[in-house]
Write an enzyme that holds these catalytic residues in place. Structure first.
Site, PDB file in Angstrom:
ATOM      1  N   SER A   1      11.329 -17.921 -76.101  1.00 29.20           N
ATOM      2  CA  SER A   1       9.870 -17.965 -76.151  1.00 29.20           C
ATOM      3  C   SER A   1       9.343 -17.406 -77.472  1.00 29.20           C
ATOM      4  O   SER A   1       8.143 -17.361 -77.698  1.00 29.20           O
ATOM      5  CB  SER A   1       9.272 -17.191 -74.974  1.00 29.20           C
ATOM      6  OG  SER A   1       9.805 -15.874 -74.935  1.00 29.20           O
TER       7      SER A   1
ATOM      8  N   THR B   1     -33.819 -36.637 -64.621  1.00 26.80           N
ATOM      9  CA  THR B   1     -32.858 -36.574 -63.513  1.00 26.80           C
ATOM     10  C   THR B   1     -32.243 -37.969 -63.489  1.00 26.80           C
ATOM     11  O   THR B   1     -32.932 -38.951 -63.785  1.00 26.80           O
ATOM     12  CB  THR B   1     -33.527 -36.248 -62.161  1.00 26.80           C
ATOM     13  OG1 THR B   1     -34.491 -37.259 -61.868  1.00 26.80           O
ATOM     14  CG2 THR B   1     -34.216 -34.889 -62.175  1.00 26.80           C
ATOM     15  N   HIS B   2     -30.983 -38.060 -63.180  1.00 28.23           N
ATOM     16  CA  HIS B   2     -30.243 -39.337 -63.247  1.00 28.23           C
ATOM     17  C   HIS B   2     -30.321 -39.952 -64.651  1.00 28.23           C
ATOM     18  O   HIS B   2     -30.213 -41.165 -64.802  1.00 28.23           O
ATOM     19  CB  HIS B   2     -30.766 -40.364 -62.239  1.00 28.23           C
ATOM     20  CG  HIS B   2     -30.950 -39.817 -60.856  1.00 28.23           C
ATOM     21  ND1 HIS B   2     -29.975 -39.905 -59.890  1.00 28.23           N
ATOM     22  CD2 HIS B   2     -31.987 -39.146 -60.305  1.00 28.23           C
ATOM     23  CE1 HIS B   2     -30.426 -39.335 -58.767  1.00 28.23           C
ATOM     24  NE2 HIS B   2     -31.643 -38.852 -58.997  1.00 28.23           N
TER      25      HIS B   2
ATOM     26  N   SER C   1     -18.920 -42.572 -91.639  1.00 22.14           N
ATOM     27  CA  SER C   1     -17.957 -43.607 -91.286  1.00 22.14           C
ATOM     28  C   SER C   1     -17.401 -44.180 -92.577  1.00 22.14           C
ATOM     29  O   SER C   1     -18.123 -44.333 -93.562  1.00 22.14           O
ATOM     30  CB  SER C   1     -18.661 -44.704 -90.485  1.00 22.14           C
ATOM     31  OG  SER C   1     -17.925 -45.908 -90.586  1.00 22.14           O
TER      32      SER C   1
ATOM     33  N   LYS D   1     -23.867 -44.618 -91.127  1.00 26.05           N
ATOM     34  CA  LYS D   1     -23.578 -43.781 -89.959  1.00 26.05           C
ATOM     35  C   LYS D   1     -23.457 -42.293 -90.241  1.00 26.05           C
ATOM     36  O   LYS D   1     -23.006 -41.868 -91.293  1.00 26.05           O
ATOM     37  CB  LYS D   1     -22.293 -44.262 -89.277  1.00 26.05           C
ATOM     38  CG  LYS D   1     -22.498 -45.611 -88.641  1.00 26.05           C
ATOM     39  CD  LYS D   1     -21.504 -45.873 -87.572  1.00 26.05           C
ATOM     40  CE  LYS D   1     -21.786 -45.040 -86.339  1.00 26.05           C
ATOM     41  NZ  LYS D   1     -20.765 -45.273 -85.341  1.00 26.05           N
TER      42      LYS D   1
ATOM     43  N   GLU E   1     -18.594 -34.250 -80.190  1.00 19.18           N
ATOM     44  CA  GLU E   1     -17.600 -35.020 -79.433  1.00 19.18           C
ATOM     45  C   GLU E   1     -16.326 -34.202 -79.212  1.00 19.18           C
ATOM     46  O   GLU E   1     -15.721 -34.237 -78.140  1.00 19.18           O
ATOM     47  CB  GLU E   1     -17.271 -36.323 -80.172  1.00 19.18           C
ATOM     48  CG  GLU E   1     -18.443 -37.292 -80.175  1.00 19.18           C
ATOM     49  CD  GLU E   1     -18.230 -38.427 -81.176  1.00 19.18           C
ATOM     50  OE1 GLU E   1     -18.037 -39.550 -80.742  1.00 19.18           O
ATOM     51  OE2 GLU E   1     -18.240 -38.166 -82.397  1.00 19.18           O
TER      52      GLU E   1
ATOM     53  N   TYR F   1       9.119 -11.234 -60.347  1.00 20.23           N
ATOM     54  CA  TYR F   1       9.136 -12.029 -61.577  1.00 20.23           C
ATOM     55  C   TYR F   1      10.107 -13.197 -61.478  1.00 20.23           C
ATOM     56  O   TYR F   1      11.203 -13.080 -60.949  1.00 20.23           O
ATOM     57  CB  TYR F   1       9.538 -11.133 -62.767  1.00 20.23           C
ATOM     58  CG  TYR F   1       9.637 -11.911 -64.078  1.00 20.23           C
ATOM     59  CD1 TYR F   1       8.511 -12.124 -64.863  1.00 20.23           C
ATOM     60  CD2 TYR F   1      10.856 -12.451 -64.507  1.00 20.23           C
ATOM     61  CE1 TYR F   1       8.596 -12.862 -66.044  1.00 20.23           C
ATOM     62  CE2 TYR F   1      10.946 -13.182 -65.681  1.00 20.23           C
ATOM     63  CZ  TYR F   1       9.809 -13.386 -66.451  1.00 20.23           C
ATOM     64  OH  TYR F   1       9.888 -14.106 -67.611  1.00 20.23           O
TER      65      TYR F   1
END
Ligand code: ARG
Length: 467
Positions: free
Chosen positions: A33, A165-166, A287, A293, A300, A327
């Site tokens: 590890s 809403t929605h 872009s 763009k 994102e 353990y």
């Protein structure tokens, strides 16, 4: 070898007493590890110094040996910090890498450090210390994000926008109010971080392998030296418990979900179609083919980070599920999940704070959108209840007819004439126009926690007092 390791093929110098041969190459690879737990070096050294100091105080090791051990550990700390330490996979993990180096530096006294201790309580300690420190950083990062949101909310306490809403226009709200919704969410996340820190604030060291030890150790002393409230109370639980990591990952996952929802809104708001905000160049990309763009990549990616953070929680829950006490080596798989989630959460929170601080709010676009979509229909229905004494259900129906009329005419509710409104319900007077504007609508919602600018300012002040 220079780092004190033996050649491949020989048995492990830490635990190889009963082994005739060394591990298969695949065994070494699956077992080691060090590639990731070297991150715990500072915690490991702190823990060892506290342990050795306690052993000497209790007369379990001599003060001379303790001094050598502490000096050697401090040397190792500098070596690692300065990149002069050679990590060895043959030594499996950070604990044995450091101990082997200590032996090379100070000789036989190093062998006394592991008295009354096992790697089981050692790793539980190191990892707890790391997670605790990390949660302190998460708490601070959330405070920074909350501050960024409070500043935006204050600046835009009067900026009207459509509330949804929605994702359909519902009622006008203010942008400040919308920002404050996220303050509430990140405030809860921060409270969860604080609770998690409180829960985990107990020292595992001294639980030894699982059963405690016959040496007269003082676990309260090591707990205090390491900044814990006290020692854990059950040695079996102590070495098999990873709740602190699971709690961190749960808190991180909920927070990541909040970040993702906000990121999604930023993506939507920054489209030319919505045009509610403009992201700064510092938090956008272009872009390579479409020159016009400006992409919300940071938002994102914040939205996407939720995948790996939530994944870490599921991964560790699944590792822990069905493990018998105490353990098992399965638990070595806890670290990478937590390290990855922590690193990415920190980045996501910081990116969000940066986007919030830098974004330009297009109040004109928000106002135009707030006034469309019959957003004040509820205000008309409420007016009919209040001023004309209609039951709400009837008022709802009358308003629905007014909406249909406006829709047929291609105008907003406020653009209907008094005569047209009266043709739907005779009790309507010209006073109704006072409530059909978005500003009037927003200003009227003074219920506690409502969207009226006066209310939003109260909530901002409340949070400022707690930040
Ligand atoms: N590298 C191990 C881990 O991360 C340390 C504990 C090993 N304990 C043992 N009994 N093999 O879990």
């Amino acid at each position: 070898m220079a780092d004190g390791t033996k050649d491949a093929g020989s048995s492990n110098q830490m635990w190889g007493g009963r082994f005739a041969s060394g591990p298969d190459a695949i065994m070494e690879e699956i077992n080691a590890s060090i590639g990731f737990d070297k991150k715990l070096y500072a915690q490991d050294i702190r823990g060892s110094i506290a342990h050795a100091t306690m052993l000497a105080k209790q007369g379990i090791i001599s003060v001379e040996d303790k001094d050598k051990i502490v000096e050697g550990l401090n040397t190792i700390l500098s070596e690692i910090r300065e990149g002069r330490f050679e990590f060895s996979r043959k030594l499996e993990d950070i604990h044995m890498n450091i101990e082997a180096r200590l032996a090379a530096l100070i000789g036989p006294a190093a062998g006394r450090l592991h008295t009354a201790r096992s790697r089981n309580d050692q790793v539980a300690l190191d990892f707890r210390l790391w997670v605790k420190e990390e949660m302190g950083k998460t708490e601070a990062a959330l405070t920074d994000l909350i501050n960024a949101l409070l500043d935006k909310a204050e600046e835009h306490a009067d900026t009207v926008m459509p509330g949804f809403t929605h994702l359909q226009t519902a009622q006008p709200v203010t942008f400040g109010h919308h920002c404050m919704a996220y303050v509430e969410m990140f405030g809860r996340d921060r409270a969860r971080v604080r609770h998690a820190i409180e829960h985990m604030d107990e020292s595992p060291i001294g639980a030894a392998a699982l059963a405690g030890t016959g040496f007269a150790i003082d676990r309260h002393m090591t707990a205090e030296a390491l900044g814990f409230r006290g020692p854990t109370r059950n040695s079996i639980d102590t070495v098999s418990d990873r709740d602190f990591a699971l709690e961190f990952l749960s808190v991180a996952s909920i927070c990541a979900v909040h970040l993702s929802r906000f990121a999604e809104e930023i993506v939507i708001w920054s489209t030319p179609q919505f045009g509610f905000i403009r992201l700064s160049d510092a938090f956008s990309t272009g872009s390579s083919i479409m020159p016009q763009k400006k992409n919300p990549d940071a938002a994102e990616l914040v939205r996407a980070k939720t995948g790996r953070i939530n994944g870490s929680l599921i991964a560790l829950l699944t590792v822990m599920k069905g493990l018998p006490l105490a353990y098992s080596k399965d638990m070595q798989e806890d670290k990478e999940q937590v390290f990855d989630a922590a690193e990415n959460l920190e980045l996501a929170v910081a990116a969000m704070a940066g986007m919030v601080r830098d974004m330009t709010v297009r109040a004109d676009r928000m106002r135009a959108a707030a006034g469309s979509g019959f957003s004040t229909a509820t205000d008309l229905a409420d007016w009919l209840v209040r001023e004309a004494g209609l039951p709400f259900r009837d008022a709802h129906h009358v308003t629905g007819r007014a909406v249909a009329m406006a829709e047929a005419k291609g105008c907003d509710l406020a653009d209907l004439s008094l005569e047209e409104l009266q043709s739907i319900h005779a009790s309507i007077t010209d006073k109704v126009f006072d409530v059909l504007s978005v500003d009037a609508s927003v200003a009227s919602r003074t219920s506690f926690g409502g969207t009226a600018p006066s209310e939003v300012r109260k909530q901002i002040a409340w949070w400022r007092g707690r930040n």
